[in-house]
Write a protein that holds these residues in place. Structure first.
Motif, PDB file in Angstrom:
ATOM      1  N   TYR A  60       0.836  -1.200   0.000  1.00 25.57           N
ATOM      2  CA  TYR A  60       0.000   0.000   0.000  1.00 25.57           C
ATOM      3  C   TYR A  60       0.869   1.248   0.000  1.00 25.57           C
ATOM      4  O   TYR A  60       0.628   2.199  -0.746  1.00 25.57           O
ATOM      5  CB  TYR A  60      -0.923  -0.001   1.210  1.00 25.57           C
ATOM      6  N   ASN A  61       1.917   1.250   0.819  1.00 24.90           N
ATOM      7  CA  ASN A  61       2.790   2.409   0.913  1.00 24.90           C
ATOM      8  C   ASN A  61       3.658   2.597  -0.312  1.00 24.90           C
ATOM      9  O   ASN A  61       4.131   3.713  -0.569  1.00 24.90           O
ATOM     10  CB  ASN A  61       3.627   2.340   2.188  1.00 24.90           C
ATOM     11  N   LEU A  62       3.884   1.548  -1.094  1.00 25.88           N
ATOM     12  CA  LEU A  62       4.628   1.701  -2.340  1.00 25.88           C
ATOM     13  C   LEU A  62       3.852   2.525  -3.359  1.00 25.88           C
ATOM     14  O   LEU A  62       4.444   3.206  -4.199  1.00 25.88           O
ATOM     15  CB  LEU A  62       4.927   0.333  -2.955  1.00 25.88           C
ATOM     16  N   ARG A  63       2.550   2.442  -3.300  1.00 22.20           N
ATOM     17  CA  ARG A  63       1.704   3.160  -4.259  1.00 22.20           C
ATOM     18  C   ARG A  63       1.713   4.669  -4.030  1.00 22.20           C
ATOM     19  O   ARG A  63       1.325   5.425  -4.888  1.00 22.20           O
ATOM     20  CB  ARG A  63       0.283   2.635  -4.188  1.00 22.20           C
ATOM     21  N   GLY A  64       2.134   5.030  -2.827  1.00 19.45           N
ATOM     22  CA  GLY A  64       2.262   6.457  -2.489  1.00 19.45           C
ATOM     23  C   GLY A  64       0.960   7.108  -2.355  1.00 19.45           C
ATOM     24  O   GLY A  64       0.536   8.120  -2.509  1.00 19.45           O
TER      25      GLY A  64
END
Length: 64
Positions: A60-64
């Motif tokens: 989820y955090n990779l998607r920004g």
């Protein structure tokens, strides 16, 4: 800690992996509640194991 048998899991490459076979990550959805992740260039090396919650938060955090 008991060993986890991953011999029957299906691995899939990340959609962000290099198509030329470079830096590729493989993940399996067949080991719930864990998410094993490995380097496709070295599949004999033990994979990293994440909880489903940790893996979900990471992606989820990779998607920004």
């Amino acid at each position: 800690m008991r060993a986890i048998d991953l011999s029957g899991v299906t691995w899939r490459k990340s959609s962000y992996s290099n198509p030329d076979g470079g830096a590729c990550l493989e993940v399996s959805d067949d080991a719930s509640p864990l998410v094993p992740v490995r380097d496709s260039k070295d599949p004999a090396r033990p994979p990293l194991l994440f909880s489903a919650e940790a893996w979900s938060a990471f992606t989820y955090n990779l998607r920004g």
